[in-house]
Design a protein around this motif. Sequence first.
Motif, short mmCIF file in Angstrom:
data_model
loop_
_atom_site.label_atom_id
_atom_site.label_comp_id
_atom_site.label_asym_id
_atom_site.label_seq_id
_atom_site.Cartn_x
_atom_site.Cartn_y
_atom_site.Cartn_z
N VAL A 134 0.84 -1.20 0.00
CA VAL A 134 0.00 0.00 0.00
C VAL A 134 0.87 1.24 0.00
O VAL A 134 0.63 2.18 -0.76
CB VAL A 134 -0.95 0.00 1.22
CG1 VAL A 134 -1.61 1.36 1.41
CG2 VAL A 134 -2.00 -1.08 1.07
N THR A 135 1.91 1.24 0.82
CA THR A 135 2.79 2.41 0.92
C THR A 135 3.51 2.66 -0.40
O THR A 135 3.58 3.80 -0.87
CB THR A 135 3.79 2.24 2.07
OG1 THR A 135 3.06 2.06 3.28
CG2 THR A 135 4.70 3.44 2.20
N LEU A 136 4.06 1.61 -1.01
CA LEU A 136 4.76 1.78 -2.29
C LEU A 136 3.82 2.33 -3.36
O LEU A 136 4.18 3.24 -4.10
CB LEU A 136 5.38 0.46 -2.74
CG LEU A 136 6.60 0.01 -1.94
CD1 LEU A 136 6.95 -1.43 -2.29
CD2 LEU A 136 7.78 0.93 -2.19
N ARG A 137 2.63 1.78 -3.44
CA ARG A 137 1.66 2.27 -4.42
C ARG A 137 1.25 3.71 -4.10
O ARG A 137 1.15 4.55 -4.97
CB ARG A 137 0.43 1.35 -4.45
CG ARG A 137 -0.53 1.69 -5.60
CD ARG A 137 -1.72 0.74 -5.66
NE ARG A 137 -2.67 1.05 -4.59
CZ ARG A 137 -2.98 0.26 -3.57
NH1 ARG A 137 -2.44 -0.93 -3.46
NH2 ARG A 137 -3.84 0.63 -2.65
N TYR A 138 1.06 3.98 -2.83
CA TYR A 138 0.62 5.30 -2.38
C TYR A 138 1.61 6.38 -2.77
O TYR A 138 1.22 7.46 -3.22
CB TYR A 138 0.43 5.26 -0.86
CG TYR A 138 -0.18 6.51 -0.28
CD1 TYR A 138 -1.55 6.71 -0.29
CD2 TYR A 138 0.61 7.50 0.30
CE1 TYR A 138 -2.12 7.85 0.24
CE2 TYR A 138 0.05 8.64 0.83
CZ TYR A 138 -1.31 8.81 0.80
OH TYR A 138 -1.86 9.95 1.33
N ILE A 139 2.90 6.12 -2.60
CA ILE A 139 3.90 7.15 -2.90
C ILE A 139 4.35 7.13 -4.36
O ILE A 139 5.18 7.93 -4.76
CB ILE A 139 5.13 7.06 -1.96
CG1 ILE A 139 5.88 5.75 -2.13
CG2 ILE A 139 4.70 7.29 -0.52
CD1 ILE A 139 7.16 5.65 -1.31
N GLY A 140 3.78 6.21 -5.15
CA GLY A 140 4.06 6.21 -6.58
C GLY A 140 5.30 5.46 -6.99
O GLY A 140 5.87 5.69 -8.05
N ILE A 141 5.75 4.53 -6.15
CA ILE A 141 6.90 3.69 -6.50
C ILE A 141 6.34 2.47 -7.23
O ILE A 141 5.57 1.70 -6.68
CB ILE A 141 7.69 3.25 -5.25
CG1 ILE A 141 8.18 4.46 -4.46
CG2 ILE A 141 8.83 2.32 -5.63
CD1 ILE A 141 9.19 5.32 -5.19
N THR A 142 6.74 2.33 -8.46
CA THR A 142 6.24 1.23 -9.29
C THR A 142 7.24 0.09 -9.31
O THR A 142 8.39 0.25 -8.89
CB THR A 142 6.00 1.72 -10.73
OG1 THR A 142 7.27 2.11 -11.29
CG2 THR A 142 5.03 2.88 -10.78
N GLN A 143 6.82 -1.04 -9.84
CA GLN A 143 7.73 -2.17 -9.98
C GLN A 143 8.90 -1.77 -10.87
O GLN A 143 10.04 -2.20 -10.63
CB GLN A 143 7.00 -3.38 -10.57
CG GLN A 143 7.86 -4.63 -10.63
CD GLN A 143 8.35 -5.08 -9.25
OE1 GLN A 143 7.56 -5.17 -8.32
NE2 GLN A 143 9.64 -5.34 -9.10
N GLU A 144 8.65 -0.93 -11.84
CA GLU A 144 9.72 -0.45 -12.72
C GLU A 144 10.78 0.30 -11.92
O GLU A 144 11.98 0.13 -12.14
CB GLU A 144 9.10 0.47 -13.79
CG GLU A 144 10.07 0.93 -14.84
CD GLU A 144 9.35 1.79 -15.88
OE1 GLU A 144 9.65 2.99 -15.95
OE2 GLU A 144 8.48 1.24 -16.59
N ASP A 145 10.35 1.13 -10.95
CA ASP A 145 11.29 1.85 -10.10
C ASP A 145 12.10 0.89 -9.23
O ASP A 145 13.31 1.05 -9.07
CB ASP A 145 10.54 2.82 -9.17
CG ASP A 145 9.86 3.96 -9.92
OD1 ASP A 145 10.43 4.44 -10.91
OD2 ASP A 145 8.76 4.36 -9.50
N VAL A 146 11.44 -0.12 -8.67
CA VAL A 146 12.12 -1.11 -7.84
C VAL A 146 13.14 -1.88 -8.68
O VAL A 146 14.29 -2.09 -8.26
CB VAL A 146 11.11 -2.06 -7.17
CG1 VAL A 146 11.82 -3.20 -6.44
CG2 VAL A 146 10.20 -1.29 -6.21
N ASP A 147 12.74 -2.29 -9.88
CA ASP A 147 13.66 -3.01 -10.78
C ASP A 147 14.89 -2.15 -11.10
O ASP A 147 16.02 -2.64 -11.10
CB ASP A 147 12.95 -3.40 -12.08
CG ASP A 147 11.89 -4.47 -11.87
OD1 ASP A 147 11.87 -5.10 -10.79
OD2 ASP A 147 11.08 -4.67 -12.80
N ARG A 148 14.67 -0.87 -11.37
CA ARG A 148 15.78 0.03 -11.69
C ARG A 148 16.72 0.16 -10.50
O ARG A 148 17.95 0.16 -10.66
CB ARG A 148 15.24 1.41 -12.09
CG ARG A 148 16.34 2.34 -12.61
CD ARG A 148 15.87 3.70 -13.11
NE ARG A 148 14.52 3.77 -13.60
CZ ARG A 148 13.46 4.27 -12.96
NH1 ARG A 148 13.59 4.78 -11.81
NH2 ARG A 148 12.26 4.30 -13.46
#
Length: 186
Positions: free
Chosen positions: A165-179
């Motif tokens: 929920v927190t990651l989605r809430y702040i706009g961190i996407t799977q693409e950001d995590v992968d990067r």
Amino acid sequence: MAEVQAVKDLDTVKLISYLLKRTYGQQIADVWDVGLNLALRISDLLSIKFENIHDERLTLVEGKTSKQATIKLNDKARSIIGRIKEEHPEHIYLFQSYRNQWSKGLDEAPISRRYVSRAFAAIGEEVGIKLGTHSMRKTRGYHLYKNTNDIARVMKMLRHSSEAVTLRYIGITQEDVDRDFAELEL
């Protein structure tokens, strides 16, 4: 309600404050600046009374969760709050509506969530961001995460119970995590 975004560029954060002040006045710019520094939901932010502020802390019960929130005020928040108190020593609310100057007999009240929401949305259109009242909270969470990469810390600040929920809430996407995984080599 439309999904709003975190403001990911710090220069844009400052630009929004400037545009809010220029277009809507100091009070709405103060809502933005204090909101960024307290990461509260808009209903809680607007409900702040000066009696909730003691020493360098804000204490209030969150409306949505009924949890007690105790927030240490940083220098910027203290400075803005001090200025508002000095300019309006008779006010009860930090962001008190000025409507009482013209309407005798009405109880003091904070400015409306609707007014803040409309102001933010209009400035968001101007800068090309889906801006809303949650953008302040999301922006603070996003920048804390980018500075620390500590999602538990962000969750604690936002008083969330789920990482997803927190990651989605702040706009961190799977693409950001992968990067982040690809760029950080140990």
